[in-house]
Design a protein around this motif. Structure first.
Motif, mmCIF file in Angstrom:
data_model
loop_
_atom_site.group_PDB
_atom_site.id
_atom_site.type_symbol
_atom_site.label_atom_id
_atom_site.label_comp_id
_atom_site.label_asym_id
_atom_site.label_seq_id
_atom_site.Cartn_x
_atom_site.Cartn_y
_atom_site.Cartn_z
ATOM 1 N N ARG A 122 -14.939 35.645 -16.869
ATOM 2 C CA ARG A 122 -14.187 36.894 -16.771
ATOM 3 C C ARG A 122 -14.546 37.650 -15.489
ATOM 4 O O ARG A 122 -13.679 38.237 -14.839
ATOM 5 N N ALA A 123 -15.835 37.630 -15.105
ATOM 6 C CA ALA A 123 -16.272 38.373 -13.921
ATOM 7 C C ALA A 123 -16.117 37.582 -12.630
ATOM 8 O O ALA A 123 -16.248 38.141 -11.535
ATOM 9 N N GLY A 124 -15.853 36.264 -12.755
ATOM 10 C CA GLY A 124 -15.716 35.434 -11.567
ATOM 11 C C GLY A 124 -17.029 35.188 -10.855
ATOM 12 O O GLY A 124 -17.088 35.133 -9.627
ATOM 13 N N VAL A 125 -18.114 35.034 -11.653
ATOM 14 C CA VAL A 125 -19.439 34.788 -11.070
ATOM 15 C C VAL A 125 -20.094 33.640 -11.821
ATOM 16 O O VAL A 125 -19.534 33.100 -12.785
ATOM 17 N N SER A 126 -21.291 33.259 -11.397
ATOM 18 C CA SER A 126 -22.019 32.192 -12.078
ATOM 19 C C SER A 126 -22.750 32.733 -13.305
ATOM 20 O O SER A 126 -22.986 33.939 -13.420
ATOM 21 N N ARG A 127 -23.126 31.831 -14.213
ATOM 22 C CA ARG A 127 -23.905 32.248 -15.382
ATOM 23 C C ARG A 127 -25.263 32.789 -14.950
ATOM 24 O O ARG A 127 -25.806 33.681 -15.605
ATOM 25 N N ALA A 128 -25.800 32.255 -13.865
ATOM 26 C CA ALA A 128 -27.087 32.748 -13.375
ATOM 27 C C ALA A 128 -26.981 34.215 -12.968
ATOM 28 O O ALA A 128 -27.879 35.021 -13.236
ATOM 29 N N THR A 129 -25.857 34.563 -12.328
ATOM 30 C CA THR A 129 -25.653 35.962 -11.930
ATOM 31 C C THR A 129 -25.545 36.857 -13.156
ATOM 32 O O THR A 129 -26.104 37.963 -13.193
ATOM 33 N N VAL A 130 -24.830 36.398 -14.184
ATOM 34 C CA VAL A 130 -24.741 37.159 -15.428
ATOM 35 C C VAL A 130 -26.138 37.397 -16.010
ATOM 36 O O VAL A 130 -26.475 38.499 -16.444
ATOM 37 N N SER A 131 -26.945 36.350 -16.006
ATOM 38 C CA SER A 131 -28.306 36.469 -16.529
ATOM 39 C C SER A 131 -29.122 37.484 -15.745
ATOM 40 O O SER A 131 -29.826 38.318 -16.316
ATOM 41 N N ARG A 166 -18.643 44.298 -21.475
ATOM 42 C CA ARG A 166 -18.087 45.311 -22.375
ATOM 43 C C ARG A 166 -16.740 44.871 -22.939
ATOM 44 O O ARG A 166 -16.471 45.018 -24.136
ATOM 45 N N GLU A 167 -15.889 44.336 -22.080
ATOM 46 C CA GLU A 167 -14.552 43.911 -22.521
ATOM 47 C C GLU A 167 -14.633 42.816 -23.584
ATOM 48 O O GLU A 167 -13.846 42.790 -24.535
ATOM 49 N N LEU A 168 -15.570 41.904 -23.410
ATOM 50 C CA LEU A 168 -15.716 40.794 -24.350
ATOM 51 C C LEU A 168 -16.610 41.139 -25.535
ATOM 52 O O LEU A 168 -16.780 40.321 -26.443
ATOM 53 N N GLN A 169 -17.214 42.348 -25.497
ATOM 54 C CA GLN A 169 -18.172 42.773 -26.528
ATOM 55 C C GLN A 169 -19.309 41.757 -26.654
ATOM 56 O O GLN A 169 -19.702 41.341 -27.750
ATOM 57 N N TYR A 170 -19.810 41.373 -25.488
ATOM 58 C CA TYR A 170 -20.887 40.378 -25.445
ATOM 59 C C TYR A 170 -22.236 41.050 -25.583
ATOM 60 O O TYR A 170 -22.544 42.022 -24.876
ATOM 61 N N ALA A 171 -23.063 40.555 -26.497
ATOM 62 C CA ALA A 171 -24.424 41.046 -26.681
ATOM 63 C C ALA A 171 -25.388 39.887 -26.469
ATOM 64 O O ALA A 171 -25.311 38.876 -27.185
ATOM 65 N N PRO A 172 -26.298 39.983 -25.487
ATOM 66 C CA PRO A 172 -27.245 38.893 -25.251
ATOM 67 C C PRO A 172 -28.113 38.634 -26.471
ATOM 68 O O PRO A 172 -28.434 39.554 -27.227
ATOM 69 N N ASN A 173 -28.481 37.385 -26.668
ATOM 70 C CA ASN A 173 -29.346 36.983 -27.771
ATOM 71 C C ASN A 173 -30.803 37.139 -27.340
ATOM 72 O O ASN A 173 -31.308 36.361 -26.543
ATOM 73 N N ALA A 174 -31.468 38.165 -27.888
ATOM 74 C CA ALA A 174 -32.847 38.442 -27.481
ATOM 75 C C ALA A 174 -33.785 37.306 -27.865
ATOM 76 O O ALA A 174 -34.718 36.974 -27.141
ATOM 77 N N GLU A 191 -13.137 33.047 -38.457
ATOM 78 C CA GLU A 191 -13.821 34.086 -37.701
ATOM 79 C C GLU A 191 -13.642 33.837 -36.201
ATOM 80 O O GLU A 191 -13.675 32.687 -35.747
ATOM 81 N N PRO A 192 -13.442 34.910 -35.433
ATOM 82 C CA PRO A 192 -13.283 34.732 -33.985
ATOM 83 C C PRO A 192 -14.566 34.177 -33.369
ATOM 84 O O PRO A 192 -15.675 34.450 -33.830
ATOM 85 N N ALA A 193 -14.378 33.363 -32.331
ATOM 86 C CA ALA A 193 -15.536 32.765 -31.662
ATOM 87 C C ALA A 193 -16.384 33.849 -31.009
ATOM 88 O O ALA A 193 -15.857 34.807 -30.442
ATOM 89 N N ARG A 194 -17.673 33.711 -31.122
ATOM 90 C CA ARG A 194 -18.586 34.666 -30.530
ATOM 91 C C ARG A 194 -18.624 34.469 -29.008
ATOM 92 O O ARG A 194 -18.794 33.341 -28.534
ATOM 93 N N PRO A 195 -18.442 35.545 -28.220
ATOM 94 C CA PRO A 195 -18.457 35.382 -26.764
ATOM 95 C C PRO A 195 -19.821 34.929 -26.261
ATOM 96 O O PRO A 195 -20.862 35.268 -26.845
ATOM 97 N N THR A 196 -19.823 34.159 -25.187
ATOM 98 C CA THR A 196 -21.050 33.648 -24.596
ATOM 99 C C THR A 196 -21.190 34.162 -23.172
ATOM 100 O O THR A 196 -20.266 34.751 -22.604
ATOM 101 N N SER A 197 -22.349 33.897 -22.585
ATOM 102 C CA SER A 197 -22.560 34.301 -21.194
ATOM 103 C C SER A 197 -21.605 33.552 -20.261
ATOM 104 O O SER A 197 -21.219 34.069 -19.207
#
Length: 349
Positions: free
Chosen positions: A31-40, A63-71, A19-25
């Motif tokens: 991909r966006a060239g920013v910090s994880r804090a900015t993504v959050s 959207r490109e990575l089909q990333y869905a945050p874990n609620a 199975e493909p690896a699940r994308p993370t923050s």
């Protein structure tokens, strides 16, 4: 030897693709060239200042990575949930339900809250509270008939921070939105009496639509009785044959009401069509008032006088009240005004 026998001897079967690896923050951040804090900050809608250009870059990467945050993970990190649980209505035909939920979802999102519909329409009382509490919502918004005292107590013990009930009558054990779907019928009746109508009829649909129409009939009867005006109860279905039978009796002026409260705009549309087919004019021979402000009501001729609620306003004050309860405040002060029905006066009555 058959294939299944060969496999039994230990021969390898078809290869299974991993199975493909699940994308993370972290992937989104790279991909966006920013910090994880900015993504959050961007994906969680916090007040932290982020430029619009950066925000759009993060959203595009997600959207490109089909990333869905874990609620669930987010709730654990924050030490609280942002879920507002709403049990689905027992009836699939509650007037205006879909429109309310669409507006409610948007209003909750503005307040960093997420709408979660609970699909079991039968749960109520303690059984409902157990099912709702399992999902660990921050708040529960439920009809007062299902949110009993013991259910509310269980939800509070389970850590639900805000419980808001809706319906009438209000209760003392939980804050309540006193929304009465029958109040549109009382308003319609007062309007008809003000116009001078002295013989009324009220359509009362049965079957799956019965609960709200019964209460609306009671409201019509209460207002009309106070004005010494008789009300003819007309049990019917939303079908041409059912309405035509009633209209046929009203051809005789001796049996004809001055006005009809049709219960909903859909019934008003059908009724007016049958009245015209019988040679009766609306409102000259019979005035007709509906409820719900159906879009066709303003397009057909005669246009339909209707009573309705401001659904977006109700969604706004309910969402605001839940946010306020979570923040330790009282209900939205604009609640009473938002719940008041209003009349849209048109040609039919």
């Amino acid at each position: 030897m058959p294939l299944e026998d060969r496999r039994g001897e230990g021969l390898p079967g078809p290869a299974t693709a991993p199975e493909p690896a699940r994308p993370t923050s972290a992937d989104v951040a790279r991909r966006a060239g920013v910090s994880r804090a900015t993504v959050s900050h961007v994906l969680n809608g916090t007040d932290h200042p982020v430029s619009e250009q950066t925000r759009q870059r993060v959203l595009a990467a997600a959207r490109e990575l089909q990333y869905a945050p874990n609620a669930s993970a987010r709730a654990l990190r924050a030490g609280r949930s942002n879920i507002v649980l709403v049990p689905m209505s027992r009836s699939t035909t509650v007037p205006g339900q879909d429109r309310f939920l669409e507006n409610f979802d948007r209003e909750l999102a503005k307040r960093d809250l997420v709408l979660l519909m609970h699909g079991d329409r039968t749960t109520t009382g303690m059984s409902g509270a157990y099912a709702w509490a399992e999902l660990r919502p921050a708040a529960v918004y439920v009809n007062v008939s299902r949110g009993t005292r013991t259910a509310v107590e269980l939800l509070r013990r389970a850590g639900v921070r805000a419980i808001l009930l809706t319906g009438v009558p209000s209760v003392t054990y939980a804050p309540t939105v006193p929304l009465d779907p029958a109040s549109v019928a009382g308003l319609a009746t007062r309007h008809l009496l003000t116009r001078g109508c002295r013989r009324l009829a009220c359509l009362v649909p049965h079957g799956a639509l019965a609960e709200v129409p019964e209460r609306r009939y009671d409201a019509v009867l209460e207002v009309a009785t106070a004005g010494n005006v008789p009300v003819e109860r007309v049990d019917c279905e939303l079908s041409p044959d059912s309405i035509a039978t009633v209209v046929d009796r009203w051809r005789d002026p001796e049996h004809r009401p001055d006005a009809v409260y049709a219960n909903s705009d859909q019934f008003a549309i059908l009724l007016i069509d049958k009245l015209r087919a019988a040679g009766l004019e609306v409102p000259r021979d019979i005035a007709v008032v509906g409820s719900g402000d159906h879009p066709l009501g303003a397009a057909l001729r005669p246009t339909i006088t209707t009573t309705t609620f401001d659904v977006p306003a109700i969604a706004r004050v309910v969402a605001s009240s839940i946010r306020r309860l979570l923040d330790g405040q009282d209900l939205d002060p604009d609640m009473a005004v938002a719940l008041r029905p209003h009349l849209i006066s048109r040609e039919s009555g």
